[in-house]
Design a protein around this motif. Structure first.
Motif, PDB file in Angstrom:
ATOM      1  N   GLU A  71      11.584  84.577  -7.350  1.00 35.96           N
ATOM      2  CA  GLU A  71      11.030  83.584  -6.428  1.00 35.96           C
ATOM      3  C   GLU A  71      12.085  83.127  -5.425  1.00 35.96           C
ATOM      4  N   LEU A  72      13.327  83.045  -5.891  1.00 36.81           N
ATOM      5  CA  LEU A  72      14.423  82.605  -5.023  1.00 36.81           C
ATOM      6  C   LEU A  72      15.012  83.748  -4.204  1.00 36.81           C
ATOM      7  N   GLY A  73      14.575  84.983  -4.477  1.00 40.28           N
ATOM      8  CA  GLY A  73      15.137  86.131  -3.787  1.00 40.28           C
ATOM      9  C   GLY A  73      16.523  86.486  -4.261  1.00 40.28           C
ATOM     10  N   THR A  74      16.839  86.133  -5.519  1.00 40.08           N
ATOM     11  CA  THR A  74      18.165  86.360  -6.085  1.00 40.08           C
ATOM     12  C   THR A  74      18.152  87.561  -7.025  1.00 40.08           C
ATOM     13  N   PRO A  75      19.144  88.451  -6.940  1.00 41.84           N
ATOM     14  CA  PRO A  75      19.195  89.593  -7.876  1.00 41.84           C
ATOM     15  C   PRO A  75      19.294  89.105  -9.320  1.00 41.84           C
ATOM     16  N   VAL A  76      18.707  89.872 -10.218  1.00 43.42           N
ATOM     17  CA  VAL A  76      18.731  89.510 -11.639  1.00 43.42           C
ATOM     18  C   VAL A  76      19.589  90.511 -12.405  1.00 43.42           C
TER      19      VAL A  76
END
Length: 279
Positions: free
Chosen positions: A190-195
């Motif tokens: 949702e935040l556009g952050t890599p996981v």
């Protein structure tokens, strides 16, 4: 690399020396969860990086300071070194300075674009980005902490516990890491952050163990709607991430998921709980 500085030497630590590393961590009052030797195995097994754990030693060979780091050949940022969040742990200013000089040596290696050092105590050239860490003091017991919470928040927590079909449970055996990972990936995307991969959590469980990790699940109408992960070191707990799917439960349910671990920490003699850092 083996750097000598004013009778102290700094060199990388291998797997055979991790027990010695951990003994130093366990003996140091300012140690945090990210100084744990188990992160060497986590980085090695689950991330595309090379652990670079540096130890400062006195003339007798005894460890007197440490700095957990890793080397990454990231396609996004290029080759670089980065420390873990705990930064330097040293028993003297001399050991701290020796480790910082070793970091300068790494920065000068061919091809290395930068070195990121976290946890510095003050602005250190050439670039320093200050962070704010939220600490809850729990040494006075759960009743004292509860009294210090804003009355409106206490009212919300009491209402949720009394009126709503909602509760918080601890995953004692770390059997629900997959559930935590599910919430984590949804929120990061949702935040556009890599996981990171699920293998990272499994490696944490293997190398840190259930005595160094605490997972809590928030349930609404018997369905998991949130989760929190804490790292434990001695009398300090550190919240790594708390996630609640607010569309699936009451708006203020997050308060309950924060309060439950804080209360449990206070009841277990923990002196402080860190709720994390922000820029």
């Amino acid at each position: 690399m083996n750097l000598a500085s004013s009778q102290l030497s700094v060199s990388p630590v291998g797997q055979s020396e991790l027990a010695e590393w951990q003994a130093f961590v366990d003996s140091h009052a300012e140690a945090g969860p990210m100084h744990h030797a188990g992160w060497f195995g986590v980085l090695h097994d689950a991330f595309a990086v090379r652990p670079q754990f540096l130890a400062a030693r006195d003339p007798s060979g005894r460890i007197c300071g440490i700095l957990p780091m890793y080397y990454s050949r990231s396609l996004l940022t290029g080759p670089h070194y980065c420390t873990l969040d705990g930064g330097i742990l040293a028993e003297s200013e001399q050991a701290r300075e020796a480790l910082l000089k070793a970091v300068d040596t790494l920065r000068d290696e061919p091809g290395v674009r930068f070195v990121l050092v976290r946890g510095l105590r003050a602005a250190t050239p050439p670039i320093a980005i200050p962070k704010v860490e939220t600490i809850v003091r729990t040494a006075g017991g759960a009743a004292s902490v509860w009294k210090a919470i804003q009355s409106r928040t206490r009212t919300y927590i009491e209402h949720e516990q009394r009126e709503e079909p909602i509760d918080v449970i601890r995953d004692v055996g770390l059997c629900e890491l997959a559930r935590f990972y599910e919430f984590y990936t949804l929120r990061m995307r949702e935040l556009g952050t890599p996981v990171f991969s699920a293998a990272a959590l499994r490696a944490m469980r293997e190398h840190l163990g259930s005595d160094r990790m605490r997972v809590y699940l928030l349930r609404y109408e018997h369905r998991p709607v949130g989760a929190a992960l804490y790292f434990v070191h001695g009398k300090r707990w550190t919240n790594w991430l708390t996630i609640v799917r607010r569309e699936r439960c009451p708006v203020r349910a997050t308060d309950l998921l924060y309060w439950h671990p804080i209360r449990e920490a206070a009841e277990n003699g923990v002196t402080e709980v860190s709720l994390g850092r922000s820029a």
